[in-house]
Design a protein around this motif. Sequence first.
Motif, PDB file in Angstrom:
ATOM      1  N   LYS A  24       0.830  -1.203   0.000  1.00 24.43           N
ATOM      2  CA  LYS A  24       0.000   0.000   0.000  1.00 24.43           C
ATOM      3  C   LYS A  24       0.866   1.255   0.000  1.00 24.43           C
ATOM      4  CE  LYS A  24      -3.828  -0.082   2.209  1.00 24.43           C
ATOM      5  NZ  LYS A  24      -4.762   0.208   1.094  1.00 24.43           N
ATOM      6  N   VAL A  25       1.910   1.276   0.828  1.00 23.99           N
ATOM      7  CA  VAL A  25       2.781   2.447   0.870  1.00 23.99           C
ATOM      8  C   VAL A  25       3.502   2.625  -0.469  1.00 23.99           C
ATOM      9  CG1 VAL A  25       4.807   3.436   1.991  1.00 23.99           C
ATOM     10  CG2 VAL A  25       3.054   2.338   3.363  1.00 23.99           C
ATOM     11  N   ARG A  31       2.383   1.913  -3.418  1.00 21.90           N
ATOM     12  CA  ARG A  31       1.446   2.503  -4.387  1.00 21.90           C
ATOM     13  C   ARG A  31       1.302   4.001  -4.162  1.00 21.90           C
ATOM     14  NH1 ARG A  31      -2.817  -2.518  -3.800  1.00 21.90           N
ATOM     15  NH2 ARG A  31      -1.821  -3.893  -5.338  1.00 21.90           N
ATOM     16  N   PHE A  32       1.264   4.419  -2.902  1.00 21.11           N
ATOM     17  CA  PHE A  32       1.230   5.857  -2.625  1.00 21.11           C
ATOM     18  C   PHE A  32       2.502   6.536  -3.128  1.00 21.11           C
ATOM     19  CE2 PHE A  32      -1.913   4.828   0.842  1.00 21.11           C
ATOM     20  CZ  PHE A  32      -2.946   5.567   0.296  1.00 21.11           C
ATOM     21  N   MET A  33       3.642   5.870  -2.985  1.00 21.57           N
ATOM     22  CA  MET A  33       4.903   6.453  -3.442  1.00 21.57           C
ATOM     23  C   MET A  33       4.921   6.616  -4.954  1.00 21.57           C
ATOM     24  SD  MET A  33       7.827   4.674  -1.074  1.00 21.57           S
ATOM     25  CE  MET A  33       7.994   5.127   0.645  1.00 21.57           C
ATOM     26  N   VAL A  45       2.345   7.199  -6.872  1.00 19.98           N
ATOM     27  CA  VAL A  45       1.519   8.368  -7.180  1.00 19.98           C
ATOM     28  C   VAL A  45       2.269   9.650  -6.866  1.00 19.98           C
ATOM     29  CG1 VAL A  45      -0.621   9.562  -6.607  1.00 19.98           C
ATOM     30  CG2 VAL A  45      -0.606   7.082  -6.809  1.00 19.98           C
ATOM     31  N   GLN A  46       2.978   9.684  -5.736  1.00 23.78           N
ATOM     32  CA  GLN A  46       3.742  10.876  -5.379  1.00 23.78           C
ATOM     33  C   GLN A  46       4.864  11.131  -6.369  1.00 23.78           C
ATOM     34  OE1 GLN A  46       3.058  13.011  -2.648  1.00 23.78           O
ATOM     35  NE2 GLN A  46       4.480  14.264  -3.817  1.00 23.78           N
ATOM     36  N   GLN A  47       5.524  10.073  -6.819  1.00 25.05           N
ATOM     37  CA  GLN A  47       6.587  10.227  -7.812  1.00 25.05           C
ATOM     38  C   GLN A  47       6.022  10.751  -9.128  1.00 25.05           C
ATOM     39  OE1 GLN A  47       9.649  10.221  -7.529  1.00 25.05           O
ATOM     40  NE2 GLN A  47      10.662   9.628  -9.426  1.00 25.05           N
ATOM     41  N   CYS A  51       0.196  13.347 -14.810  1.00 24.70           N
ATOM     42  CA  CYS A  51       0.377  12.433 -13.681  1.00 24.70           C
ATOM     43  C   CYS A  51      -0.128  11.035 -14.004  1.00 24.70           C
ATOM     44  CB  CYS A  51      -0.335  13.000 -12.453  1.00 24.70           C
ATOM     45  SG  CYS A  51      -0.270  11.941 -11.005  1.00 24.70           S
ATOM     46  N   VAL A  67       1.915   7.462 -13.852  1.00 25.11           N
ATOM     47  CA  VAL A  67       1.446   6.365 -13.001  1.00 25.11           C
ATOM     48  C   VAL A  67       1.279   5.087 -13.818  1.00 25.11           C
ATOM     49  CG1 VAL A  67      -0.481   5.522 -11.622  1.00 25.11           C
ATOM     50  CG2 VAL A  67       0.363   7.829 -11.265  1.00 25.11           C
TER      51      VAL A  67
END
Length: 294
Positions: A139-140, A142-144, A146-148, A183, A187
């Motif tokens: 999960k973390v 996947r958030f990274m 998106v942030q990248q 974005c 992704v």
Amino acid sequence: MFFARTQREHAWKSPKYRFTRRQREAWESLVEETKRIAGEEEEEEEEMEVEEVEDEIMADDVDEMETEEDRTAEGISEPETLSSIQKACLEFCIALLSQSITRKEYDSPLVCALAILGVKENGWKGAEQYPPVLSAVIKVARFMVVQQALELSGPLDEDEFDSDSAYESDDSSNPPRRRRKGCLQFVQEMMDQFMVRGSHSPMQWMLDLRTYGLKIHYNTTSRGHVEWVGRDELLYKSLQFSIAQFRGIVHGLATESRRLIMDELLFGNSRAAEPIPSVPWDSLRDNPTDERPR
């Protein structure tokens, strides 16, 4: 912590892995940025007195609260930007995720770090404890991603937002210029490259292992909680009762169920022992074309 300890020289046994060139560069950048920030904090602590620091923090908090109130009143919310050390950490994590495994899984530094997370004091975490660890990392990650993607795409210009065409310029005299990636495109590229099965990445190893662990979990019989104490006593977790008491519980539930059915469902009176109204079910027919009530 795992990479910081294993990258230094040590006498104890640790997993053998090697950084790729991109991972090595990202790790060195993260270390340098950490040292720079630590050095700046030490210099500030030497120059400033404790009272001055407290006064400055209180003043900053008051100013920040006033600024937040003004922004809330005006309905303006500015997007938060990452600090330099956060960007360096993000680049290193993306470099760990984007590695392609060609020989064996434990050539990946991230897989070695995940293996360490599976260790407990008396052995290894089993199918009950380890899949949640993998789920948290997935999960973390996947958030990274998106942030990248947000960092790579940059802020959106008003001209690009208003344009409905695939090109920025509609003037025939000027050659059309293709719009830059957004974005969602970044992704999608990263997801196809190293975030799904079939990419031969650490993420594929995590997804497969989590699925295997969950299959073991759901196909394994749970530990029993019922035990006998003597010949007529049962122990269920923290409850202890006799067979006679258990029979009383069952009879009580059956009696209460009959009362609820009589009073609430059939609108009878169980206490007065009134007979249930007789309904000629066999002679009743339904006419689906008649939509009148009753």
